[in-house]
Design an enzyme around this catalytic site. Structure first.
Site, short mmCIF file in Angstrom:
data_model
loop_
_atom_site.label_atom_id
_atom_site.label_comp_id
_atom_site.label_asym_id
_atom_site.label_seq_id
_atom_site.Cartn_x
_atom_site.Cartn_y
_atom_site.Cartn_z
N ASP A 166 0.84 -1.20 0.00
CA ASP A 166 0.00 0.00 0.00
C ASP A 166 0.88 1.25 0.00
O ASP A 166 1.69 1.46 0.90
CB ASP A 166 -0.90 0.00 1.24
CG ASP A 166 -2.12 0.89 1.08
OD1 ASP A 166 -1.95 2.05 0.67
OD2 ASP A 166 -3.24 0.43 1.35
N SER B 150 -7.47 4.30 -1.24
CA SER B 150 -7.27 2.85 -1.20
C SER B 150 -8.55 2.07 -1.41
O SER B 150 -8.51 0.91 -1.83
CB SER B 150 -6.63 2.45 0.13
OG SER B 150 -5.30 2.90 0.20
N THR C 221 -8.05 -1.83 1.89
CA THR C 221 -7.49 -2.84 0.99
C THR C 221 -7.91 -4.26 1.35
O THR C 221 -8.40 -5.00 0.49
CB THR C 221 -5.96 -2.72 0.92
OG1 THR C 221 -5.62 -1.39 0.48
CG2 THR C 221 -5.37 -3.73 -0.06
#
Length: 498
Positions: A70, A116, A170
């Site tokens: 990420d 995200s 995520t």
């Protein structure tokens, strides 16, 4: 030296591809909100993915491991490689074990710069949506199933491993459908309903009833007990993870912290965090359990705190969490050596912070200046807020940085009240959301000092629209070459499965 030059040339070529290939599309709607194309086109130019129509029948994929760093852009990877080479005298397996590489765009439906949630939707479901939304369109429709849902339909096991809360954007993209990523209590209930075989990460606070210390729930639901009733073994620390016997464990839930798990630099150096497992240890245990399914599995592994470190402009934490992510990649590669019918894909959901190696007017970087920093900015900030005494702070820096500050650095650190919010200062009053990423003035000042010493630059406290890389290894890896959109990644995986 030859190995370094090879890696350097690889980065140079990939950077050139990105610079030449990044084209913006701007369509402004009635609300002046940018809306971007969903069909992998920019200015009517179709991205090339170098896909083949069919995967060779003798190269079937049983298992898929998708690893997402990420916020991990090219710079984050490169600076970690340089740190590994200079300080640890090694190299990232990510840069030495993957011949197949591609480049993907990351924009969302509502913005050139994704969050995200929208990026997770693209990578796990294969379509664009607005920022903050997970696996659902703005009109509430759900046009495609997630890779997790597809895997379960095929009789495969599903695993989720992360260093963030397991209800964060995520990991939630594996299983959840929700219009607002902040609804993590609801996302936790969707996780219970989805029933993956392995869940390892942080976020206990969304699973315990409101009367328990640290809970963020607004009701008396005890999701932990509900998971146990469904046959899950529930664990809370590193030792318990070690004791899990994969031979007699079919469902595993590990929640190792109330919120996100500790940064790797803190996990290694701060006693109270040493009971948390590493990302590599969680990945290894997940693979041991998932591999028992004769139909194969889908495993998503997230190095989630790389992003958080970049939001806070914390260079050392960025590097250490990228190394931890690379260690998890090594676990996946070792597994693949024993199980060649496994496809490994490594990518990022976006870049965070606009990180650069080199800043200001000097042609210079000093990555070794980060060597002796043994605590994250998050940890330092929390300690300072407990005790803002000047002498205590000076000793704290000496303890965890193993150095003294010079006069200019002291002047910056004590320029404003040490525990004040960042956007209260006249330097950052145009960044209303910065307090979400940097706890107090001390955290900002220390990150500035750290970055200045290492000559590391930052352009943003948020994400950027820079394309990111895709690395692939295993049967069907050739499908992931080229320049294409992030929505193509899950579609290529589904193509391989079919």
């Amino acid at each position: 030296m030859k190995k370094f030059m090879s890696i350097y040339l690889t980065f140079s070529i990939l950077s050139a591809v990105i610079i030449c290939g990044c084209i913006n599309e701007k369509n402004v709607n009635a609300n002046t909100e940018t809306k971007l194309s969903e069909n992998s086109k920019v200015n009517n130019v179709q991205f090339s993915s170098n896909s083949k129509n069919n995967v060779e029948s003798n190269r079937k994929v049983k298992n898929v491991i998708l690893l997402i760093g990420d916020g991990m852009g090219i710079t984050q990877t490169y600076i970690t490689e340089r740190y590994k080479e200079e300080i640890e005298h090694g190299h990232l397996v990510l840069l030495t074990n993957f011949k197949t590489k591609g480049t993907i765009t990351t924009y969302s439906l509502s913005s050139e710069v994704t969050d995200s949630a929208a990026a997770g939707t693209a990578l796990l479901s294969g379509y664009k949506t607005n920022n903050r939304m997970i696996n659902v369109k703005p009109d509430g429709s759900i046009p495609r199933k997630t890779l997790g849902e597809i895997a379960k339909e095929k009789g495969k096991s599903v695993g989720i491993v992360t260093t963030t809360r397991v209800t964060h954007a995520t990991p939630a993209a594996v299983y959840a459908h929700i219009k607002d990523r902040e609804e993590e209590n609801e996302i936790a209930e969707q996780l219970l309903e989805f029933e993956p075989d392995v869940i390892l990460g942080g976020g206990l606070r969304h699973f315990i009833p409101k009367n328990e210390k640290g809970s963020k729930r607004k009701d008396n639901k005890n999701l932990i007990e509900m998971f146990k009733k469904k046959g899950y073994v529930v664990i809370y620390n590193k030792e318990e993870l070690k004791k899990v016997n994969p031979n007699n464990t079919t469902k595993l839930l590990g929640l190792f912290s109330m919120s996100h798990m500790a940064y790797e630099v803190d996990r290694e150096n701060i006693d109270k965090y040493k009971n948390q497992p590493s990302l590599a240890e969680m990945t290894e245990k997940a693979l041991e359990i998932l591999n028992k399914n004769p139909n194969g599995f889908f495993l998503m592994v997230e190095g989630g705190r790389i992003d958080h470190a970049c939001h806070a402009h914390d260079a050392k934490s960025t590097i250490m969490d990228t190394i931890a992510f690379d260690n998890a990649i090594k676990v996946a590669l070792d597994f693949q050596k024993r199980h060649p019918d496994t496809l490994i894909i490594v990518t990022a959901d976006h870049e965070t912070g606009g990180m650069s190696v080199g800043s200001g007017t000097e042609y210079y970087a000093n990555i070794s200046a980060l060597k002796n920093i043994d605590a994250s900015m998050e940890f330092m900030s929390k300690e300072v807020m407990k005790n803002p005494d000047r002498d205590y702070i000076t000793n704290l820096i000496k303890k965890y940085w193993h150095t003294d500050l010079n006069e200019d650095e002291k002047n910056l650190l004590f320029k404003y009240p040490i525990t004040s919010k960042i956007n209260d200062s006249n330097i950052l009053n145009n960044y209303p959301k910065v307090n979400h990423y940097v706890y107090c003035w001390a955290g900002f000042a220390l990150s500035e000092i750290e970055s200045k010493r290492a000559k590391i630059g930052w352009t943003s406290f948020a994400h950027t629209a820079v394309p990111v890389l895709v690395y692939a290894k295993g049967p069907g890896e050739e499908l992931f070459e080229g320049f294409y959109d992030n929505t193509d990644v899950p579609q290529k995986i589904e193509e391989i499965w079919n």
